[in-house]
Motif scaffolding. Structure first.
Motif, PDB file in Angstrom:
ATOM      1  N   CYS A  38       3.968  28.388 -10.466  1.00 65.90           N
ATOM      2  CA  CYS A  38       3.330  28.920  -9.560  1.00 65.90           C
ATOM      3  C   CYS A  38       2.125  27.545  -9.524  1.00 65.90           C
ATOM      4  CB  CYS A  38       2.836  29.472 -10.086  1.00 65.90           C
ATOM      5  SG  CYS A  38       3.156  31.758  -9.881  1.00 65.90           S
ATOM      6  N   ASP A  70      -0.149  27.122  -3.453  1.00 68.55           N
ATOM      7  CA  ASP A  70      -1.486  26.448  -3.604  1.00 68.55           C
ATOM      8  C   ASP A  70      -2.940  27.330  -3.671  1.00 68.55           C
ATOM      9  OD1 ASP A  70      -2.463  25.543  -0.929  1.00 68.55           O
ATOM     10  OD2 ASP A  70      -1.866  23.389  -1.088  1.00 68.55           O
ATOM     11  N   SER A 112      -7.648  32.914 -10.118  1.00 64.39           N
ATOM     12  CA  SER A 112      -8.334  33.195 -11.158  1.00 64.39           C
ATOM     13  C   SER A 112     -10.117  33.275 -10.993  1.00 64.39           C
ATOM     14  CB  SER A 112      -8.374  32.201 -12.315  1.00 64.39           C
ATOM     15  OG  SER A 112      -9.141  31.749 -13.299  1.00 64.39           O
ATOM     16  N   MET A 140       4.504  32.489 -15.023  1.00 67.42           N
ATOM     17  CA  MET A 140       3.920  32.024 -13.946  1.00 67.42           C
ATOM     18  C   MET A 140       4.750  30.716 -13.495  1.00 67.42           C
ATOM     19  SD  MET A 140       0.482  32.661 -13.148  1.00 67.42           S
ATOM     20  CE  MET A 140       0.069  31.979 -12.552  1.00 67.42           C
ATOM     21  N   ILE A 191      -1.482  27.397  -9.067  1.00 68.97           N
ATOM     22  CA  ILE A 191      -2.535  28.122  -8.996  1.00 68.97           C
ATOM     23  C   ILE A 191      -2.640  28.780 -10.401  1.00 68.97           C
ATOM     24  CG2 ILE A 191      -3.812  26.976  -6.868  1.00 68.97           C
ATOM     25  CD1 ILE A 191      -3.354  30.610  -6.411  1.00 68.97           C
ATOM     26  N   PRO A 192      -3.823  28.750 -10.831  1.00 69.14           N
ATOM     27  CA  PRO A 192      -4.127  29.768 -12.187  1.00 69.14           C
ATOM     28  C   PRO A 192      -4.482  31.208 -11.426  1.00 69.14           C
ATOM     29  CG  PRO A 192      -5.515  28.382 -11.840  1.00 69.14           C
ATOM     30  CD  PRO A 192      -5.215  27.891 -11.567  1.00 69.14           C
ATOM     31  N   GLN A 222       4.966  31.113 -21.080  1.00 73.26           N
ATOM     32  CA  GLN A 222       4.312  32.511 -21.192  1.00 73.26           C
ATOM     33  C   GLN A 222       4.925  33.609 -20.197  1.00 73.26           C
ATOM     34  OE1 GLN A 222       1.263  33.319 -23.355  1.00 73.26           O
ATOM     35  NE2 GLN A 222       0.311  35.058 -22.421  1.00 73.26           N
ATOM     36  N   ASN A 266      -7.017  34.805 -16.489  1.00 69.71           N
ATOM     37  CA  ASN A 266      -6.605  32.914 -15.946  1.00 69.71           C
ATOM     38  C   ASN A 266      -5.464  32.664 -16.962  1.00 69.71           C
ATOM     39  OD1 ASN A 266      -7.628  30.281 -15.093  1.00 69.71           O
ATOM     40  ND2 ASN A 266      -8.000  30.252 -17.405  1.00 69.71           N
ATOM     41  N   CYS A 267      -4.304  33.094 -16.129  1.00 72.41           N
ATOM     42  CA  CYS A 267      -3.212  32.710 -16.323  1.00 72.41           C
ATOM     43  C   CYS A 267      -2.759  32.016 -15.426  1.00 72.41           C
ATOM     44  CB  CYS A 267      -2.290  33.747 -15.987  1.00 72.41           C
ATOM     45  SG  CYS A 267      -2.457  35.874 -16.954  1.00 72.41           S
ATOM     46  N   GLU A 268      -1.922  30.349 -16.840  1.00 75.13           N
ATOM     47  CA  GLU A 268      -2.672  29.382 -16.232  1.00 75.13           C
ATOM     48  C   GLU A 268      -1.394  29.029 -16.102  1.00 75.13           C
ATOM     49  OE1 GLU A 268      -4.327  26.692 -15.791  1.00 75.13           O
ATOM     50  OE2 GLU A 268      -5.741  27.723 -15.949  1.00 75.13           O
ATOM     51  N   PRO A 269      -0.727  28.506 -14.784  1.00 78.64           N
ATOM     52  CA  PRO A 269       1.231  27.955 -13.861  1.00 78.64           C
ATOM     53  C   PRO A 269       1.554  27.460 -15.134  1.00 78.64           C
ATOM     54  CG  PRO A 269      -0.805  26.764 -12.858  1.00 78.64           C
ATOM     55  CD  PRO A 269      -1.563  26.860 -14.043  1.00 78.64           C
ATOM     56  N   ASP A 283      -5.118  35.686 -11.964  1.00 85.03           N
ATOM     57  CA  ASP A 283      -5.815  37.216 -12.734  1.00 85.03           C
ATOM     58  C   ASP A 283      -4.893  38.121 -12.087  1.00 85.03           C
ATOM     59  OD1 ASP A 283      -8.578  35.765 -14.173  1.00 85.03           O
ATOM     60  OD2 ASP A 283      -9.222  36.699 -12.281  1.00 85.03           O
TER      61      ASP A 283
END
Length: 122
Positions: A52, A29, A98, A49, A54-55, A84, A72-75, A57
């Motif tokens: 994961c 986290d 991020s 992700m 947390i978002p 993704q 900003n790659c989101e979980p 980079d």
């Protein structure tokens, strides 16, 4: 280990074993600084992700230059079957919390040191 990009220095965790690379940020986290993945050779690499928390980079590095940035790659969702994928060509990949790569651009020089600036990774 430390990483310097655009005169900004980041403490870094260095991962080189396949099992370390596969796990990466799963289940964590927080990340202080960045996480460097030594991919072992130049190639087309894909990150996702899954698990994961947390978002991030995700920065692909080829011969000590940024070759691609995903910001900003989101979980991924816990039950997401096809998360993704973030791809790029490089010999190293660096993950930052991020927003930390907002000032970076493709072509920027990346200096990686295994202890002190006198011991660069080449």
């Amino acid at each position: 280990m430390s990483v310097i990009i655009n005169n900004k220095q980041f403490s870094a965790e260095y991962l080189s074993k396949p099992e370390e690379i596969q796990k990466g940020m799963m289940g964590r986290d927080s990340l202080n600084g960045c996480m460097v993945f030594n991919m072992g050779k130049i190639g087309h690499h894909s990150f996702w992700m899954k698990n994961c928390l947390i978002p991030l980079d995700i920065v692909f590095v080829l011969k000590n230059r940024i070759s691609r940035i995903h910001r900003n790659c989101e979980p991924a969702g816990q039950n997401e079957l096809n998360p993704q994928r973030y791809t790029g060509i490089g010999d190293h990949v660096i993950e930052f919390p991020s927003g930390m790569a907002d000032d970076f651009k493709e072509g920027d020089k990346v200096n990686m040191y295994l202890g002190t600036p006198l011991n660069p990774i080449r």
